[in-house]
Design a protein around this motif. Structure first.
Motif, PDB file in Angstrom:
ATOM      1  N   PHE A  79       4.331   3.934  -8.787  1.00 49.52           N
ATOM      2  CA  PHE A  79       4.745   3.933  -7.387  1.00 49.52           C
ATOM      3  C   PHE A  79       3.531   4.083  -6.481  1.00 49.52           C
ATOM      4  O   PHE A  79       2.767   5.036  -6.608  1.00 49.52           O
ATOM      5  N   GLU A  80       3.368   3.145  -5.575  1.00 44.75           N
ATOM      6  CA  GLU A  80       2.256   3.213  -4.625  1.00 44.75           C
ATOM      7  C   GLU A  80       2.815   3.425  -3.229  1.00 44.75           C
ATOM      8  O   GLU A  80       3.688   2.668  -2.774  1.00 44.75           O
ATOM      9  N   ILE A  81       2.328   4.456  -2.554  1.00 42.22           N
ATOM     10  CA  ILE A  81       2.807   4.763  -1.211  1.00 42.22           C
ATOM     11  C   ILE A  81       2.297   3.686  -0.257  1.00 42.22           C
ATOM     12  O   ILE A  81       1.094   3.406  -0.214  1.00 42.22           O
ATOM     13  N   PRO A  82       3.169   3.046   0.503  1.00 45.51           N
ATOM     14  CA  PRO A  82       2.718   2.039   1.465  1.00 45.51           C
ATOM     15  C   PRO A  82       1.693   2.628   2.436  1.00 45.51           C
ATOM     16  O   PRO A  82       1.833   3.770   2.873  1.00 45.51           O
ATOM     17  N   GLN A  83       0.690   1.863   2.759  1.00 45.27           N
ATOM     18  CA  GLN A  83      -0.398   2.343   3.619  1.00 45.27           C
ATOM     19  C   GLN A  83       0.117   2.938   4.917  1.00 45.27           C
ATOM     20  O   GLN A  83      -0.361   3.983   5.372  1.00 45.27           O
ATOM     21  N   LEU A 112       1.476   6.649   4.437  1.00 45.76           N
ATOM     22  CA  LEU A 112       0.671   7.667   3.772  1.00 45.76           C
ATOM     23  C   LEU A 112       0.737   9.015   4.480  1.00 45.76           C
ATOM     24  O   LEU A 112       0.703  10.068   3.833  1.00 45.76           O
ATOM     25  N   ARG A 113       0.842   8.987   5.794  1.00 38.81           N
ATOM     26  CA  ARG A 113       0.857  10.254   6.527  1.00 38.81           C
ATOM     27  C   ARG A 113       2.131  11.045   6.266  1.00 38.81           C
ATOM     28  O   ARG A 113       2.182  12.252   6.511  1.00 38.81           O
ATOM     29  N   MET A 114       3.171  10.394   5.748  1.00 44.81           N
ATOM     30  CA  MET A 114       4.407  11.090   5.409  1.00 44.81           C
ATOM     31  C   MET A 114       4.290  11.860   4.100  1.00 44.81           C
ATOM     32  O   MET A 114       5.054  12.794   3.848  1.00 44.81           O
ATOM     33  N   ALA A 115       3.358  11.464   3.260  1.00 46.64           N
ATOM     34  CA  ALA A 115       3.213  12.066   1.935  1.00 46.64           C
ATOM     35  C   ALA A 115       2.144  13.146   1.970  1.00 46.64           C
ATOM     36  O   ALA A 115       1.001  12.883   2.369  1.00 46.64           O
ATOM     37  N   GLY A 116       2.497  14.338   1.536  1.00 42.49           N
ATOM     38  CA  GLY A 116       1.524  15.433   1.540  1.00 42.49           C
ATOM     39  C   GLY A 116       0.319  15.150   0.679  1.00 42.49           C
ATOM     40  O   GLY A 116      -0.779  15.653   0.960  1.00 42.49           O
TER      41      GLY A 116
END
Length: 209
Positions: A115-119, A122-126
């Protein structure tokens, strides 16, 4: 505290972190090896950890789960082992232990699951991006001091070092020289060698059963 410690684990789990920490303290403990999807999910163990995961420790009537918490608890409970932070080590000790328990653990798990966090999110993911986590971890272990909190080995090295060692062994973190060098010195510790031997022995016993 003189109550016996019961250590619940599986040799192919994060229980290896807690085993290493227990060996560093030098206190006696009793080991209960549990099986994934089997004894971990039975009522007796769920009364210890409702998550049905290992590791966990019972120290008298006190139950501690989560590897970082177990490391911190044992360091605090057995100060004679010298694994807790001194005043000048406290900030880095807690900073990097919780960094490993949070951003590092999360980013490595997400990557392993593909799983890759969409660019743009990214600010949503700690944990931010995997690259940022690896860069931050590299700086942490590349500092002038030989250990994560300073010039002295602490429980934070057990926790951070375990993540790095496991990641290098299984390819879940990048093989940067700073990681290799940092874990290399930790893996020479007698307690680490004892813990590893005990877990390897337990793994062989499970395979033979």
């Amino acid at each position: 505290m003189t109550e016996e410690i019961t250590f619940y684990t599986n040799p192919m789990s994060r229980g290896r972190i807690a085993r290493w920490m227990l060996e560093e303290t030098g206190v006696p403990y009793h080991t209960e090896v549990l099986t994934f999807g089997g004894t971990m999910k039975e009522p007796d163990y769920l009364s210890v950890n409702p998550m049905g995961k290992v590791p966990a420790i019972c120290h008298g009537k006190t139950i501690v789960t989560e590897c970082a918490a177990i490391c911190a608890y044992l360091a605090d409970t057995f100060p004679q082992a010298g694994l807790g932070p001194r005043a000048d080590e406290r900030a880095d000790y807690y900073r990097w232990m919780f960094f490993a328990a949070g951003p590092l653990e999360a980013s490595v798990t997400l990557k392993a699951l593909g799983f890759e966090i969409p660019q743009e999110r990214l600010r949503m993911a700690g944990c931010g991006s995997f690259g940022d986590v690896m860069g931050t971890l590299e700086k942490a272990v590349s500092a002038a001091s030989p250990y994560i909190a300073g010039k002295r080995f602490t429980a934070a090295d057990v926790y951070v070092g375990s993540h790095i060692g496991w990641g290098l062994a299984f390819g879940s973190i990048e093989k940067r020289q700073a990681f290799v060098d940092y874990f290399g010195q930790l893996s020479e510790r007698d307690a680490y060698k004892r813990a590893t031997a005990l877990d390897e022995e337990a793994a062989k016993a499970m395979q033979a059963a």
